[in-house]
Write a protein that holds these residues in place. Structure first.
Motif, PDB file in Angstrom:
ATOM      1  N   UNK A 158      19.816   6.201  31.574  1.00  0.00           N
ATOM      2  CA  UNK A 158      18.794   7.163  31.157  1.00  0.00           C
ATOM      3  C   UNK A 158      18.351   6.913  29.720  1.00  0.00           C
ATOM      4  N   UNK A 159      19.056   6.046  29.014  1.00  0.00           N
ATOM      5  CA  UNK A 159      18.780   5.757  27.606  1.00  0.00           C
ATOM      6  C   UNK A 159      17.985   4.459  27.513  1.00  0.00           C
ATOM      7  N   UNK A 160      16.921   4.477  26.688  1.00  0.00           N
ATOM      8  CA  UNK A 160      16.019   3.334  26.528  1.00  0.00           C
ATOM      9  C   UNK A 160      15.896   2.998  25.040  1.00  0.00           C
ATOM     10  N   UNK A 161      15.662   1.718  24.750  1.00  0.00           N
ATOM     11  CA  UNK A 161      15.472   1.252  23.375  1.00  0.00           C
ATOM     12  C   UNK A 161      13.999   0.874  23.172  1.00  0.00           C
ATOM     13  N   UNK A 162      13.330   1.526  22.239  1.00  0.00           N
ATOM     14  CA  UNK A 162      11.957   1.138  21.894  1.00  0.00           C
ATOM     15  C   UNK A 162      11.968   0.420  20.551  1.00  0.00           C
ATOM     16  N   UNK A 163      11.609  -0.848  20.563  1.00  0.00           N
ATOM     17  CA  UNK A 163      11.859  -1.740  19.427  1.00  0.00           C
ATOM     18  C   UNK A 163      11.177  -1.275  18.156  1.00  0.00           C
ATOM     19  N   UNK A 164       9.882  -0.968  18.204  1.00  0.00           N
ATOM     20  CA  UNK A 164       9.180  -0.525  16.996  1.00  0.00           C
ATOM     21  C   UNK A 164       7.889   0.177  17.386  1.00  0.00           C
ATOM     22  N   UNK A 165       7.682   1.339  16.804  1.00  0.00           N
ATOM     23  CA  UNK A 165       6.473   2.103  17.051  1.00  0.00           C
ATOM     24  C   UNK A 165       5.271   1.527  16.300  1.00  0.00           C
TER      25      UNK A 165
ATOM     26  N   UNK B 230      -1.637  -4.421  11.626  1.00  0.00           N
ATOM     27  CA  UNK B 230      -2.000  -5.334  10.537  1.00  0.00           C
ATOM     28  C   UNK B 230      -1.029  -6.507  10.461  1.00  0.00           C
ATOM     29  N   UNK B 231      -0.682  -7.016  11.609  1.00  0.00           N
ATOM     30  CA  UNK B 231       0.161  -8.194  11.747  1.00  0.00           C
ATOM     31  C   UNK B 231      -0.395  -8.959  12.943  1.00  0.00           C
ATOM     32  N   UNK B 232      -0.350 -10.278  12.923  1.00  0.00           N
ATOM     33  CA  UNK B 232      -0.947 -11.048  14.006  1.00  0.00           C
ATOM     34  C   UNK B 232      -0.173 -10.845  15.299  1.00  0.00           C
ATOM     35  N   UNK B 233      -0.883 -10.926  16.418  1.00  0.00           N
ATOM     36  CA  UNK B 233      -0.264 -10.732  17.723  1.00  0.00           C
ATOM     37  C   UNK B 233       0.811 -11.783  17.986  1.00  0.00           C
ATOM     38  N   UNK B 234       0.564 -13.015  17.582  1.00  0.00           N
ATOM     39  CA  UNK B 234       1.541 -14.078  17.834  1.00  0.00           C
ATOM     40  C   UNK B 234       2.820 -13.855  17.032  1.00  0.00           C
ATOM     41  N   UNK B 235       2.643 -13.446  15.762  1.00  0.00           N
ATOM     42  CA  UNK B 235       3.823 -13.179  14.927  1.00  0.00           C
ATOM     43  C   UNK B 235       4.621 -12.017  15.500  1.00  0.00           C
ATOM     44  N   UNK B 236       3.916 -10.940  15.857  1.00  0.00           N
ATOM     45  CA  UNK B 236       4.627  -9.789  16.411  1.00  0.00           C
ATOM     46  C   UNK B 236       5.289 -10.138  17.748  1.00  0.00           C
ATOM     47  N   UNK B 237       4.625 -10.903  18.577  1.00  0.00           N
ATOM     48  CA  UNK B 237       5.211 -11.289  19.855  1.00  0.00           C
ATOM     49  C   UNK B 237       6.529 -12.004  19.689  1.00  0.00           C
ATOM     50  N   UNK B 238       6.608 -12.881  18.690  1.00  0.00           N
ATOM     51  CA  UNK B 238       7.846 -13.609  18.435  1.00  0.00           C
ATOM     52  C   UNK B 238       8.920 -12.695  17.853  1.00  0.00           C
ATOM     53  N   UNK B 239       8.517 -11.803  16.929  1.00  0.00           N
ATOM     54  CA  UNK B 239       9.477 -10.863  16.338  1.00  0.00           C
ATOM     55  C   UNK B 239      10.084  -9.980  17.426  1.00  0.00           C
ATOM     56  N   UNK B 240       9.241  -9.505  18.333  1.00  0.00           N
ATOM     57  CA  UNK B 240       9.723  -8.636  19.398  1.00  0.00           C
ATOM     58  C   UNK B 240      10.688  -9.391  20.317  1.00  0.00           C
ATOM     59  N   UNK B 241      10.405 -10.664  20.572  1.00  0.00           N
ATOM     60  CA  UNK B 241      11.307 -11.485  21.387  1.00  0.00           C
ATOM     61  C   UNK B 241      12.683 -11.606  20.726  1.00  0.00           C
ATOM     62  N   UNK B 242      12.695 -11.787  19.407  1.00  0.00           N
ATOM     63  CA  UNK B 242      13.967 -11.912  18.686  1.00  0.00           C
ATOM     64  C   UNK B 242      14.767 -10.614  18.770  1.00  0.00           C
ATOM     65  N   UNK B 243      14.063  -9.478  18.717  1.00  0.00           N
ATOM     66  CA  UNK B 243      14.763  -8.196  18.846  1.00  0.00           C
ATOM     67  C   UNK B 243      15.325  -8.036  20.260  1.00  0.00           C
TER      68      UNK B 243
END
Length: 668
Positions: free
Chosen positions: A169-176, A180-193
């Motif tokens: 029942x518990x979920x992790x939401x990485x970042x709200x 102002x950050x590129x989609x490619x950079x954020x996509x990689x950061x989210x993958x690392x998390x």
């Protein structure tokens, strides 16, 4: 997909084809092919399901600058029960997660955070409610730092290690709302998390979102993640000029733009403020005839639905709402109905922003009390269950009560909002118990504010010898602070008047030792009012409508000065006050008594007029009020719903033009 169980898509689909292929004489070839196509469509829909349906964001709780400033007692198991009773099955909990740590370079999560969060998690698990732990370390005016990945991997690895054995029942939401950050950079950061979580926890679902404030438009810019336990989120606040009119935190601020209608109507449109000309707002304003329509709203939601279908991934709307103070309430309610209905039509679960607050479910300018203050049309529009609503009333205090003792007291909300210095509600240097308040290094006029919700009626206490009592210790001879009660601002001709006293070394030595202070309420002094300007005392303070209690650096800044406070309470002899309760009579006739779900009342009306019944606690405090309208003389059989009231002894008080009658009642 539901909980931990997912279908093995290839094996499942092949087995269904095999079953259809063996239907023989029962199916024509064309019918079989049609059924296969239908099965595929149905299967695709099942694949994209989210395990919850609708809920609320529980804001302004764990969004504090540190865990030491979180008012843990602001919400309780009872609040979770009440939210569930509305028909919600999920709570999204925004957390200023990075601030719950020791900071760089290790970002070690404070054990006190886990102590509090473990209890919240246990409430959800006990009630079988879904709970999203949302990393809401977020400032709309600050770009998401590309270096945030280092922090995310550290905090989420710790969170996953701690909650790996909790229920699904518990979920992790990485970042709200990364922005102002590129989609490619954020996509990689989210993958690392994601990878950091999966190093220790393969069990729980992870919530992922796109850039540009979790926009539906940017879901498609996310990489094709291979993790099989991801749920995708987006936020919806369109048309922005309507949902955020009057908001001051936007860029540029929309404080001067109010009165924007929805749907668009040319004659109803306000003029564009000069300050917004030449900004992106002007372009949005000029295009509002196109954007401010139900068709456009649906078209934008379709983008998220299309993403879910194309990627075959589950998607939900994690935030949507309209800023309450400056919007037309009828139009606001209509917008919520439009959006929630269309999300439901598209099989997209939703979590509205927020429960209490300026986007919330309650009427504006109320105390946001569950039993009295809901915006009923809004609940109906969202398809939520409306609980019984009574007339709001001030709580009549007839017994001692705690303002702070380890935690801020029940029915009290911290409104301090510190930005400089230290305000720690959980300092372990306590007089007696677990925690004490530590106030240090704050600017002059800063106040520790504790707001009574609803306002309380303390009018019986001063005349009966009640006192404000607390323990304090200080470290700086010659320093001082004020304690005071503040009443409600009841209108343009009135102001929030203060009654209090200055505490200095004439009352306690500031020698780093604990000292007990007892201040009879009757001895507190009028202190004037500050209400967009200073108003000297006019002897207008009202004990009948006390809004809050404050500890204030009134006479000086507390730079280099530290005070500790503990066991702050209003004390006295409850017998003296409850003796003011009207004499208990044998009429009205009440049955059954003891009562469970409801009770019947045979009441003799002696004079035509308005009849009102009130249930009062045995030691004071109004629990429920019901108006019966105008009744004619004679015996009337009345009913009173007592469901959800705690078991115990109460007084039923019936007020009529002729008299007031009181009867003891027991609720099982």
């Amino acid at each position: 997909m539901h909980g931990a169980k997912r279908l093995d898509d290839q094996n499942y689909f092949v087995s269904m084809i095999w079953r259809l292929g063996n239907c023989g004489r029962l199916c024509s070839f064309k019918g079989t092919i049609g059924l296969i196509v239908l099965l595929y469509l149905l299967f695709s829909n099942v694949y994209s399901q989210v395990p919850f349906k609708k809920g609320v964001n529980l804001t302004q709780w764990f969004q504090s600058p540190s865990i030491r400033q979180v008012q843990f007692s602001k919400f309780s198991h009872r609040d979770f029960e009440q939210i569930q009773s509305l028909g919600c099955d999920v709570i999204r909990l925004p957390i200023n997660l990075h601030a719950m740590t020791t900071g760089g370079p290790d970002y070690t999560i404070d054990p006190l955070f886990f102590q509090f969060m473990d209890e919240v998690v246990s409430w959800s698990e006990e009630l079988k409610m879904h709970l999203i732990l949302d990393n809401h370390t977020f400032d709309p005016n600050d770009a998401t730092d590309p270096a945030v990945g280092t922090i995310l991997t550290k905090v989420w690895r710790q969170m996953a290690e701690h909650y790996v054995n909790s229920s699904e029942l518990i979920y992790y939401e990485i970042l709200n709302e990364p922005h102002d950050i590129s989609a490619s950079t954020w996509g990689q950061i989210q993958q690392e998390a994601i990878d950091a979580i999966r190093e220790v926890d393969s069990k729980h679902y992870i919530i992922v979102g796109g850039v540009n404030y979790s926009s539906y438009n940017d879901l498609a810019t996310l990489p094709v993640y291979t993790d099989k336990k991801l749920i995708y989120t987006f936020h919806f606040y369109d048309p922005f000029l309507f949902t955020h009119q009057g908001a001051t935190w936007t860029s540029p601020p929309l404080g001067q733009l109010v009165g924007v209608p929805f749907p668009f109507g040319a004659s109803a449109m306000p003029a564009l403020p000069t300050s917004l000309k030449g900004t992106w707002i002007e372009s949005a304003f000029n295009n509002y005839a196109n954007d401010g329509t139900p068709a456009k709203v649906k078209q934008l939601i379709d983008i998220a639905a299309a993403f879910s279908a194309s990627r075959k991934v589950p998607v939900f709307c994690g935030e949507f709402g309209v800023f309450m103070p400056n919007s037309n309430d009828t139009q606001r309610v209509a917008w919520y109905k439009l959006v929630s209905d269309y999300l439901k039509e598209k099989n997209i679960p939703w979590i509205m922003w927020d429960y209490r607050g300026s986007f919330g479910l309650f009427e504006k300018n109320t105390s946001e009390i569950f039993d009295s203050d809901f915006n009923v049309p809004l609940l109906n529009a969202l398809g939520l269950t409306v609980p019984p609503q009574s007339n709001p009333a001030h709580r009549l205090q007839t017994e001692p009560f705690d303002i702070y003792d380890d935690y801020i007291g029940e029915g009290i909300v911290d409104v301090s909002g510190i930005t400089d210095g230290t305000l720690d509600y959980y300092n372990t240097d306590s007089h007696d118990g677990t925690f004490a308040i530590n106030l240090a290094d704050v600017d002059q006029y800063f106040s520790v504010g504790m707001d009574f919700r609803p306002d309380i009626d303390m009018s019986l206490l001063p005349e009966n010898g009640y006192a404000l009592e607390f323990w304090v210790k200080g470290n700086a001879p010659g320093s001082s602070f004020d304690v005071r009660f503040v009443d409600s601002n009841t209108g343009t001709a009135d102001h929030p008047w203060r009654k209090g006293i200055t505490i200095d070394q004439s009352m306690a030595a500031w020698d780093n030792s604990w000292h007990r202070i007892v201040l009879p309420l009757s001895t507190l002094q009028e202190k004037g009012s500050y209400d967009d300007g200073w108003y000297p005392p006019e002897n207008k303070f009202s004990w009948k409508e006390v809004d809050r209690f404050e500890i204030v650096a009134e006479m000086q800044a507390l730079k280099g000065i530290s005070f500790h406070f503990d066991q702050i309470r209003v004390t006295g002899d409850p017998v003296m006050v409850t003796s003011a309760e009207p004499a208990v009579q044998e009429s009205p006739d009440v049955y059954p008594n003891p009562a469970t779900g409801s009770m019947n009342i045979n009441y003799l009306v002696k004079e035509e007029g308005q009849i009102q019944a009130t249930i009062v606690g045995s030691t004071g405090g109004i629990f429920r009020v019901r108006d019966y309208g105008t009744l004619t003389p004679g015996i009337h059989e009345l009913s009173f719903d007592v469901r959800e009231l705690p078991s115990g002894l109460y007084f039923l008080r019936i007020t009529s033009p002729a008299n007031t009658d009181t009867r003891k009642i027991v609720i099982k």
